[in-house]
Enzyme design. Structure first.
Site, PDB file in Angstrom:
ATOM      1  N   ALA A 109       0.828  -1.216   0.000  1.00 59.95           N
ATOM      2  CA  ALA A 109       0.000   0.000   0.000  1.00 59.95           C
ATOM      3  C   ALA A 109       0.853   1.253   0.000  1.00 59.95           C
ATOM      4  O   ALA A 109       0.515   2.241  -0.672  1.00 59.95           O
ATOM      5  CB  ALA A 109      -0.917  -0.014   1.221  1.00 59.95           C
ATOM      6  N   ASP A 110       1.958   1.237   0.740  1.00 62.03           N
ATOM      7  CA  ASP A 110       2.798   2.435   0.809  1.00 62.03           C
ATOM      8  C   ASP A 110       3.355   2.804  -0.553  1.00 62.03           C
ATOM      9  O   ASP A 110       3.420   3.985  -0.917  1.00 62.03           O
ATOM     10  CB  ASP A 110       3.936   2.236   1.818  1.00 62.03           C
ATOM     11  N   ARG A 111       3.705   1.810  -1.365  1.00 65.34           N
ATOM     12  CA  ARG A 111       4.288   2.084  -2.677  1.00 65.34           C
ATOM     13  C   ARG A 111       3.232   2.613  -3.641  1.00 65.34           C
ATOM     14  O   ARG A 111       3.507   3.512  -4.438  1.00 65.34           O
ATOM     15  CB  ARG A 111       4.959   0.824  -3.215  1.00 65.34           C
ATOM     16  N   ASP A 130      11.788   5.216  -1.157  1.00 68.31           N
ATOM     17  CA  ASP A 130      11.213   5.291   0.190  1.00 68.31           C
ATOM     18  C   ASP A 130      12.131   4.556   1.158  1.00 68.31           C
ATOM     19  O   ASP A 130      12.315   3.343   1.069  1.00 68.31           O
ATOM     20  CB  ASP A 130       9.819   4.669   0.199  1.00 68.31           C
TER      21      ASP A 130
END
EC number: 2.7.1.33
Length: 257
Positions: A109-111, A130
């Protein structure tokens, strides 16, 4: 006001966002066993200490790379705020971007959130780095499509492995070595050179290879806790944006409103 929760492997970052502006943020260690009640005691007290009224929160969104944490954060939202939260990547909060990779469902999800925010803020082809538990390198094309990337061990993870699997190497802080020499004169200096300059070389080398493969100019956007440290010692980054993931959550919540 939006309450955004960015759940990483190491920390959960909560932020209050009003009209796209981050008003406050709080960080707690990730623990999938932490209950919704425990989150509520910690978070709502902190918000009150800083003068925020939880009654002003009218929307909640959760982005998580730790699936087990989603249930307890949903309990926090529904039980204490009376709000059914949006889950990034699902239903009304679907990504809304092309995932041009072999296994789209495996993308963290972060990517995906970084991809959404970076494309919204910057034109052209992008490489988003990141610095988290893992260091990820993601390629976003000029149309906003996610094209793939690289996953490398985070610098803290690398250091933990080095110290944890050797008998005599000490724990050291991650910082730039005092000397510019890359020939260390003692054990701690040699470790710091290997970890710090080794990591700078890793990110510079991988980005150079990615740019060559993309074949067009690509802006490099860095985010994550250590981005600022590395930015001081390399000319690699065009932009450092520590709030990229939270900004991605705010964009998704805005689309779903």
């Amino acid at each position: 006001m939006l309450l955004a929760a960015d759940v990483g492997n190491t920390n959960v970052v909560f932020a209050l966002i009003d009209k796209g502006e981050i008003k406050a943020r709080w960080r707690i260690a990730s623990d999938p066993r932490r209950t919704g009640d425990e989150y509520a005691v910690w978070l709502l007290q902190l918000a009150e200490f800083q003068g925020f009224d939880s009654g002003e929160i009218d929307q909640v969104i959760i982005g998580s790379v730790v699936p087990k944490a989603i249930h307890n954060l949903t309990v926090l939202s529904e039980k204490y705020l009376g709000i059914t939260p949006l889950i990034a990547g699902q239903d009304k909060a679907a990504w809304g971007i092309e995932l041009d990779i072999e296994q789209p469902s495996s993308l963290g999800a972060d990517r995906a959130l970084n991809t959404i925010a970076a494309h919204a803020k910057h034109d052209g082809d992008l490489i988003v780095i990141d610095f988290g538990t893992a260091t990820t390198f993601d390629v976003v094309d000029f149309n906003g499509a996610y094209k793939g990337g690289i996953i490398a061990p985070g610098i803290n993870l690398s250091l933990d492995a080095l110290v944890g699997n050797t008998a005599k190497l000490p724990r050291i802080a991650i910082e730039k070595p005092e000397s510019d020499s890359v020939i260390g004169r003692n054990t701690e200096d040699q470790m710091l050179i290997g970890v710090f300059w080794g990591y700078v070389s890793l990110i510079e080398g991988l980005v150079a290879r990615m740019k060559a493969e993309i074949g067009r100019p690509a802006k490099v956007v860095a985010t994550g806790g250590l981005a600022i440290l590395f930015d001081e010692h390399t000319d690699l980054f065009d932009v450092v944006d520590p709030d990229l993931t939270l900004e991605g959550l705010a964009i998704l919540a805005g689309r779903a409103a």
